[in-house]
Design a protein around this motif. Structure first.
Motif, PDB file in Angstrom:
ATOM      1  N   VAL A   1       0.850  -1.201   0.000  1.00 58.84           N
ATOM      2  CA  VAL A   1       0.000   0.000   0.000  1.00 58.84           C
ATOM      3  C   VAL A   1       0.880   1.243   0.000  1.00 58.84           C
ATOM      4  O   VAL A   1       0.652   2.200  -0.746  1.00 58.84           O
ATOM      5  N   ARG A   2       1.905   1.245   0.811  1.00 58.64           N
ATOM      6  CA  ARG A   2       2.781   2.426   0.870  1.00 58.64           C
ATOM      7  C   ARG A   2       3.544   2.611  -0.429  1.00 58.64           C
ATOM      8  O   ARG A   2       3.805   3.726  -0.853  1.00 58.64           O
TER       9      ARG A   2
ATOM     10  N   PRO B   1      -3.676   1.388  -4.710  1.00 58.55           N
ATOM     11  CA  PRO B   1      -2.873   0.212  -4.358  1.00 58.55           C
ATOM     12  C   PRO B   1      -3.502  -1.093  -4.856  1.00 58.55           C
ATOM     13  O   PRO B   1      -3.821  -1.976  -4.082  1.00 58.55           O
TER      14      PRO B   1
ATOM     15  N   LEU C   1       9.344  -3.630  -7.856  1.00 61.66           N
ATOM     16  CA  LEU C   1      10.138  -3.089  -8.960  1.00 61.66           C
ATOM     17  C   LEU C   1       9.592  -1.756  -9.471  1.00 61.66           C
ATOM     18  O   LEU C   1      10.324  -0.959 -10.058  1.00 61.66           O
TER      19      LEU C   1
ATOM     20  N   GLN D   1       9.401   3.640  -6.610  1.00 63.55           N
ATOM     21  CA  GLN D   1      10.518   4.564  -6.857  1.00 63.55           C
ATOM     22  C   GLN D   1      11.327   4.825  -5.597  1.00 63.55           C
ATOM     23  O   GLN D   1      12.475   5.239  -5.669  1.00 63.55           O
ATOM     24  N   ARG D   2      10.710   4.611  -4.432  1.00 61.26           N
ATOM     25  CA  ARG D   2      11.392   5.006  -3.196  1.00 61.26           C
ATOM     26  C   ARG D   2      12.288   3.927  -2.621  1.00 61.26           C
ATOM     27  O   ARG D   2      13.066   4.182  -1.726  1.00 61.26           O
ATOM     28  N   GLY D   3      12.151   2.701  -3.115  1.00 60.26           N
ATOM     29  CA  GLY D   3      13.011   1.642  -2.629  1.00 60.26           C
ATOM     30  C   GLY D   3      12.708   1.230  -1.201  1.00 60.26           C
ATOM     31  O   GLY D   3      13.617   1.076  -0.381  1.00 60.26           O
ATOM     32  N   LEU D   4      11.422   1.054  -0.869  1.00 61.55           N
ATOM     33  CA  LEU D   4      11.077   0.618   0.491  1.00 61.55           C
ATOM     34  C   LEU D   4      11.639  -0.779   0.768  1.00 61.55           C
ATOM     35  O   LEU D   4      12.044  -1.080   1.885  1.00 61.55           O
ATOM     36  N   LEU D   5      11.662  -1.628  -0.251  1.00 57.64           N
ATOM     37  CA  LEU D   5      12.285  -2.954  -0.120  1.00 57.64           C
ATOM     38  C   LEU D   5      13.345  -3.071  -1.208  1.00 57.64           C
ATOM     39  O   LEU D   5      13.198  -2.483  -2.283  1.00 57.64           O
TER      40      LEU D   5
ATOM     41  N   ARG E   1      15.430  -4.137  -4.396  1.00 58.88           N
ATOM     42  CA  ARG E   1      14.868  -4.580  -5.680  1.00 58.88           C
ATOM     43  C   ARG E   1      15.080  -6.070  -5.913  1.00 58.88           C
ATOM     44  O   ARG E   1      14.277  -6.707  -6.577  1.00 58.88           O
ATOM     45  N   TRP E   2      16.166  -6.638  -5.371  1.00 60.60           N
ATOM     46  CA  TRP E   2      16.387  -8.062  -5.627  1.00 60.60           C
ATOM     47  C   TRP E   2      15.256  -8.912  -5.040  1.00 60.60           C
ATOM     48  O   TRP E   2      14.954  -9.990  -5.553  1.00 60.60           O
TER      49      TRP E   2
ATOM     50  N   TYR F   1      12.805  -9.475  -7.691  1.00 60.57           N
ATOM     51  CA  TYR F   1      13.199 -10.534  -8.628  1.00 60.57           C
ATOM     52  C   TYR F   1      13.084 -11.930  -7.997  1.00 60.57           C
ATOM     53  O   TYR F   1      12.738 -12.889  -8.677  1.00 60.57           O
TER      54      TYR F   1
ATOM     55  N   TYR G   1       9.611 -13.078  -8.539  1.00 62.87           N
ATOM     56  CA  TYR G   1       9.377 -13.603  -9.890  1.00 62.87           C
ATOM     57  C   TYR G   1       9.934 -15.018 -10.008  1.00 62.87           C
ATOM     58  O   TYR G   1       9.336 -15.904 -10.609  1.00 62.87           O
ATOM     59  N   TRP G   2      11.113 -15.217  -9.462  1.00 66.15           N
ATOM     60  CA  TRP G   2      11.761 -16.532  -9.542  1.00 66.15           C
ATOM     61  C   TRP G   2      10.906 -17.598  -8.843  1.00 66.15           C
ATOM     62  O   TRP G   2      10.665 -18.682  -9.384  1.00 66.15           O
TER      63      TRP G   2
END
Lengths: 234, 217
Positions: free
Chosen positions: A79-80, A86, A154, A157-161, A163-164, A167, A170-171
Motif C-alpha cells: 500500500v505504501r 494500491p 520493482l 521509486q522510493r526503494g522501500l524494499l 529490488r532483488w 526478482y 518472480y523466480w
C-alpha cells in the motif's frame, strides 16, 4: 508502539517454516512423504498411528496459518509503495489469503483421514490422493501473489524494499510451475513426491517466507531508526 | 462543509492520508566510470536462480539417462532434428537482433531499433510455431507417451517450461517496443528484458544439445 507489532508480523514468515516443518516431522510427512506410487499398506500404515499423525498435522496446520500476519505486513508495504491506487496490494492480499487456505484445507483433510484409521483401505487411499493433489497443485494464487509483490517492488521509486526481493518473487513464481505436473505422473521426479514438485515447491515457498520475513524486518528496523533520528533532530 | 483529511498522516495514502516522506529514498549513488551490471544486480538473482532450476532439470535428466541410455536414444531419434536445429538458429538470430536493437536505441537510431525488435519478435513467435509443429509430430506418431517414457517426460517438461519463458520474453519485447514508441532512452527495464532474452536463448542451446544430440547418441 506499532514497530513491535510489525516486527512480530515479519518474524511470522520464518516462524511459518519452522513450525510447519516441526509438525511435518512429527506427523511423518517429512523427511519422506507418501507418494502416488505408495502401496495401500504404506498409506494405511502412515495413518495408523493416528494420535501422532493428527498431533503433527495440527501443529503443521497452525504453523501454516502464521503466514497470514506476514501477508498482512506485505500488504501494508505494498500500500505504501503504490500510493493512491494500491491495486497490487489488494491483489496480494486476496491471493495471499487464498494461498493460506489452500495450504490449510489439505492438511485438515489429512488430519481427518487419521481420525478413523480402521476404515476401508480404499477410502483411505482415495482421501490421501485427494489431500496430496489439493496440497500440491493449486499454484495459481501463489504465482499471482508473487508476481504482484515483485511488480510492486520493482515499480516502487522510493526503494522501500530492496529490488532483488522483487526478482526473487518472480523466480519463486516460476519455481511453482512444475507443480501441476503432479496430476500427470505416478512416479519419478515430476510425481507429487518428486524433486521438481514437492521438494522444489517446499524449498521455494520456504525461501519466499524467509526472504520476505527478513527483508521486511530490516526495512522496519531501518525506518524506526530513521524516525528516532528525526525525532532527535527536531 | 469540506472534509479536510489531507493532513491526516496516519491514514494510508489511498484513503487521503499524507504521502509518505519522499526524502526516504534509498537509491544507490553511482560514480562515473564505475563497473556496472547489465540491467541491475537484483535481476541476476532471478537470472541465475532460474537457470539453476533448468540446471537441476539437466542433472536429473542425465542421471535418469544413465539407467537406460539405449531406450533414451531410441526415443530421442524420433525427434525432428532439423526443427531443433532451425529453432536454435532462430533463437541465436533473435539474440543478435536484440543486441542490435539495444545498440541502435542507445545511439538514438529508433527506426533501426524498432526494425530489429520486430525481427526478434518474429523469431520468438516463429520458434513457438515450430515448437508446436514438433509437438504435433511427436504426439501424432504415437510413439511418445509423455507419462511413461522418461525421455519424453523430460522433453515435454523442459521444452514446455522453456516455451513459457519464450512467451514471457515475447511479452517483454512488446513492452520494450512501447518504450521505443515513446522515444525513451534505454531504461533498466529494456536492459533487463534483453538479458532475459539472452537467458532464454542460452537455455535453449543447452536443451537442444541435451535432448536432440546427447540423448540420441
Amino acid at each position: 508502539m506499532s514497530t513491535r507489532v510489525l516486527l512480530l508480523c515479519a518474524w511470522s514468515g520464518p516462524a511459518t517454516v519452522i513450525v510447519a516443518t516441526i509438525g511435518f516431522l512429527i506427523a511423518g510427512v517429512l523427511p519422506f512423504p507418501l507418494g502416488p506410487n505408495s502401496s495401500v499398506t504404506e498409506v494405511v500404515g502412515f495413518y495408523s498411528d493416528s494420535t501422532r499423525v493428527a498431533a503433527g498435522l495440527v501443529i503443521a496446520g497452525l504453523g501454516v496459518c502464521l503466514v497470514f500476519p506476514l501477508i498482512a505486513l506485505i500488504g501494508v508495504y505494498l500500500v505504501r509503495m503504490e500510493g493512491r491506487t494500491p491495486i497490487l496490494a489488494f491483489v496480494q492480499l486476496i491471493t495471499g489469503a487464498a494461498t493460506g487456505v489452500v495450504l490449510l484445507v489439505p492438511l485438515l483433510l489429512m488430519t481427518a483421514i487419521s481420525f478413523r484409521p480402521d476404515r476401508s483401505p480404499e477410502l483411505t487411499m482415495t482421501l490421501n490422493d485427494i489431500s496430496w493433489l489439493l496440497f500440491i497443485t493449486p499454484i495459481g494464487p501463489f504465482m499471482i501473489q508473487n508476481i504482484a509483490i515483485g511488480t510492486a517492488i520493482l515499480r516502487d521509486q522510493r526503494g522501500l524494499l530492496p529490488r532483488w526481493v522483487g526478482y526473487v518473487n518472480y523466480w519463486v513464481a516460476f519455481l511453482f510451475v512444475p507443480d501441476v505436473l503432479a496430476f500427470f505422473f505416478h512416479s519419478g521426479p515430476f510425481a507429487w513426491r518428486g524433486i521438481f514438485v514437492f521438494w522444489l515447491a517446499f524449498v521455494a515457498y520456504a525461501a519466499f517466507l524467509v526472504v520476505m520475513g527478513f527483508t521486511l524486518r530490516r526495512a522496519i528496523l531501518d525506518e524506526s531508526k530513521l524516525d528516532a533520528s528525526e525525532a532527535v533532530a527536531v | 462543509m469540506t472534509l479536510d483529511i489531507s493532513a491526516d498522516a496516519d491514514l494510508p495514502e489511498f484513503l487521503g492520508g499524507a504521502p509518505a516522506d519522499s526524502q526516504r529514498v534509498r537509491r544507490p549513488e553511482r560514480a562515473a566510470g564505475e563497473r556496472r551490471t547489465p540491467g541491475e544486480p537484483g535481476l541476476w538473482v532471478f537470472i541465475l536462480g532460474d537457470m539453476s532450476m533448468f540446471g537441476a532439470f539437466f542433472v536429473v535428466l542425465l542421471w535418469q539417462r544413465r539407467a537406460a541410455p539405449a531406450q533414451f536414444a531410441v526415443s530421442a531419434q524420433e525427434l525432428l532434428r532439423p526443427i531443433g536445429l532451425v529453432n536454435t538458429a532462430v533463437l541465436l538470430l533473435s539474440s543478435y537482433l536484440v543486441v542490435s536493437a539495444l545498440w541502435a536505441q542507445r545511439s538514438g537510431g529508433m527506426r533501426r531499433a524498432t526494425l530489429s525488435l520486430v525481427g526478434a519478435l518474429a523469431c520468438g513467435l516463429g520458434f513457438g510455431v515450430l515448437k508446436v509443429v514438433e509437438y504435433l509430430h511427436v504426439l501424432g506418431n504415437g510413439r511418445a507417451a509423455p507419462a511413461t517414457d522418461t525421455f519424453y517426460t523430460f522433453y515435454f517438461v523442459m521444452t514446455g517450461v522453456h516455451l513459457l519463458h519464450v512467451l514471457i520474453g515475447v511479452v517483454l519485447l512488446v513492452a520494450w517496443m512501447g518504450v521505443l514508441r515513446k522515444g525513451r532512452a534505454v531504461t533498466r527495464f529494456v536492459e533487463g528484458s534483453a538479458v532475459y532474452w539472452h537467458m532464454v536463448d542460452l537455455l535453449w542451446v543447452v536443451i537442444f544439445t541435451l535432448l536432440y544430440l546427447v540423448c540420441a547418441a
